[in-house]
Design a protein around this motif. Structure first.
Motif, PDB file in Angstrom:
ATOM      1  N   LYS A 102      53.023   2.852   5.499  1.00  0.00           N
ATOM      2  CA  LYS A 102      53.732   4.104   5.214  1.00  0.00           C
ATOM      3  C   LYS A 102      53.292   4.668   3.864  1.00  0.00           C
ATOM      4  O   LYS A 102      53.082   5.863   3.711  1.00  0.00           O
ATOM      5  CB  LYS A 102      55.252   3.854   5.180  1.00  0.00           C
ATOM      6  N   TYR A 124      51.291   8.123   3.036  1.00  0.00           N
ATOM      7  CA  TYR A 124      51.851   9.087   2.073  1.00  0.00           C
ATOM      8  C   TYR A 124      50.798   9.452   1.007  1.00  0.00           C
ATOM      9  O   TYR A 124      50.619  10.626   0.671  1.00  0.00           O
ATOM     10  CB  TYR A 124      53.103   8.474   1.443  1.00  0.00           C
ATOM     11  N   ARG A 182      59.437   8.836   0.398  1.00  0.00           N
ATOM     12  CA  ARG A 182      59.063   7.968   1.526  1.00  0.00           C
ATOM     13  C   ARG A 182      59.551   8.492   2.868  1.00  0.00           C
ATOM     14  O   ARG A 182      59.010   8.130   3.911  1.00  0.00           O
ATOM     15  CB  ARG A 182      59.507   6.518   1.308  1.00  0.00           C
ATOM     16  N   ASN A 183      60.579   9.338   2.842  1.00  0.00           N
ATOM     17  CA  ASN A 183      61.081   9.857   4.119  1.00  0.00           C
ATOM     18  C   ASN A 183      60.588  11.259   4.428  1.00  0.00           C
ATOM     19  O   ASN A 183      61.026  11.877   5.394  1.00  0.00           O
ATOM     20  CB  ASN A 183      62.611   9.803   4.152  1.00  0.00           C
ATOM     21  N   ASP A 184      59.639  11.778   3.615  1.00  0.00           N
ATOM     22  CA  ASP A 184      59.049  13.112   3.889  1.00  0.00           C
ATOM     23  C   ASP A 184      58.454  13.141   5.285  1.00  0.00           C
ATOM     24  O   ASP A 184      57.863  12.157   5.731  1.00  0.00           O
ATOM     25  CB  ASP A 184      57.884  13.404   2.915  1.00  0.00           C
ATOM     26  N   LYS A 185      58.555  14.266   5.940  1.00  0.00           N
ATOM     27  CA  LYS A 185      57.923  14.405   7.268  1.00  0.00           C
ATOM     28  C   LYS A 185      56.537  14.980   7.110  1.00  0.00           C
ATOM     29  O   LYS A 185      56.272  15.757   6.212  1.00  0.00           O
ATOM     30  CB  LYS A 185      58.761  15.334   8.154  1.00  0.00           C
TER      31      LYS A 185
END
Ligand SMILES: Cc1ncc(COP(=O)(O)O)c(C=O)c1O
Length: 376
Positions: free
Chosen positions: A297, A301, A373-376
């Motif tokens: 992940k 990123y 970390r949770n960006d789309k």
């Protein structure tokens, strides 16, 4: 902003006139294979390394297996290395007909663990092949001691660590031979493939020189050999670059220092560890995610945000297809640290021509990961 992983063209531009002049000289000489430029580079490399002999060959993989053959190693002989190296270290053993025995690495340096080496020794063990991984020397004094206790050869895989040294030992001082790669991405790289062996043993020098040239050191006279020579054009390029290696490694060390300072306090990461007194030349600056589940992940990123990060190496050798290639390899468990290294490593951009802006941008993007970390 985009931060590239490699700076080959930038480096060429910084010493273009020197490289161009050397290449022109070779082209106009009409001598391209085992000519005077190769001889000259071999002498320069031997002087630089402080050894009697340096022999240019086609690539780093050939450097390794030609050395194994020159040492008389082959079928039934076991050679020990760490499981978290580039595939070629084990592949070269397989090409020479030897059995690779893969052991764990040290938890901090990621270089071979001497205790794991000791546990792997059998009656068939003939050599230890420590890899100076990422640009830091393996613990050569401990390796030398084990080799002396058990009567083993030591061949250093120095593909990633030209210009490195240990705490009061040089590469080549505590081994039978050193093998290196000059593929373009190495700290000393040509525009293509290349490799070399350096040693103080005349018999290794004589044997490899013959093996690399169809088993011949006299016109029309051959024994069995191969074709693996360093072309004069590559030798000429490397001669020009060798003069700058100290300055370039110095800059890599400086950049590594900036990264380490800038990433301080990132509790989601482990940063590279440098052994006291060692000159780590940072062929690669490898961070590890504390949680292996984060690695892919985070890599994703970084790439999405313009940082051309990579992995070295995300699949340990014993997890590669076809392992153990008949019976030509085995592991000595546990490989806890090698497997953690494979599952959590991320290499940040590292080359001597990186700009301050690129370094600072990379640090900012890495530091921002927990927020994004949770960006789309
Ligand atoms: C540790 C190590 N050993 C061996 C090699 C093989 O060198 P080459 O690609 O020149 O065959 C490499 C790199 O490519 C390497 O990183």
């Amino acid at each position: 902003m985009k931060v590239p992983f490699y700076g080959h063209v930038r480096q060429y531009q910084s010493i273009k006139s020197e490289i161009d002049a050397n290449m022109q000289e070779v082209i106009l000489s009409g001598q391209y294979v085992q000519g005077p430029r190769l001889k000259r580079f071999e002498e320069e490399l031997a002087a630089y390394a402080g050894v009697k002999y340096a022999i240019g060959v086609g690539n780093g993989t050939d450097a390794l297996w030609l050395t194994f053959m020159a040492l008389g190693l082959g079928s039934g002989d076991e050679l020990i290395t760490n499981a978290n190296t580039f595939f070629a270290t084990a592949e070269a053993m397989w090409i020479a007909g030897c059995t690779s025995v893969l052991v764990d690495c040290d938890q901090k340096t990621r270089c071979i663990d001497p205790e794991a080496v000791k546990k792997a020794i059998t009656k068939r063990t003939k050599a230890i092949v420590p890899v100076h991984l990422y640009g830091q020397c393996a613990p050569m004094r401990e390796i030398r001691k084990i080799a002396d206790d058990y009567g083993l050869f030591v061949v250093e895989d120095n593909a990633q660590a030209i210009d490195a040294h240990g705490d009061n030992f040089k590469v080549g001082e505590l081994s039978d031979a050193v093998c290196t790669s000059f593929i373009i991405q190495k700290n000393l790289g040509t525009f293509g493939d290349g490799g070399a062996i350096w040693t103080n043993h005349q018999y290794i020098n004589d044997k490899v020189r013959k093996l690399r040239n169809h088993g011949s050191n006299k016109r029309d006279v051959h024994s069995m050999g191969y074709n693996s020579r360093l072309d004069d054009l590559h030798a000429a390029i490397l001669s020009a670059k060798l003069k700058h290696i100290k300055e370039w490694s110095g800059r890599r060390i400086e950049i590594a220092g900036r990264y380490t300072e800038g990433l301080k306090g990132c509790d989601f990461l482990d940063l590279p560890y440098v052994r006291p007194g060692y000159r780590h030349v940072f062929h690669l600056y490898v961070i590890e995610t504390k949680d292996p589940a984060d690695r892919d992940k985070m890599l994703d990123y970084l790439v999405k945000n313009g940082i051309d990060a990579k992995t070295h190496y995300s699949i340990a050798i014993h997890k590669q297809e076809g392992f153990p290639w008949g019976k030509d390899a085995r592991v000595v468990s546990p490989l806890t640290h090698a497997e953690k290294n494979a599952s959590s490593c991320i290499s940040l951009p590292m080359f001597s021509e990186l700009t301050e802006e690129e370094i600072q941008h990379t640090i900012r993007v890495v530091r921002d990961w927990p927020n994004r970390r949770n960006d789309k």
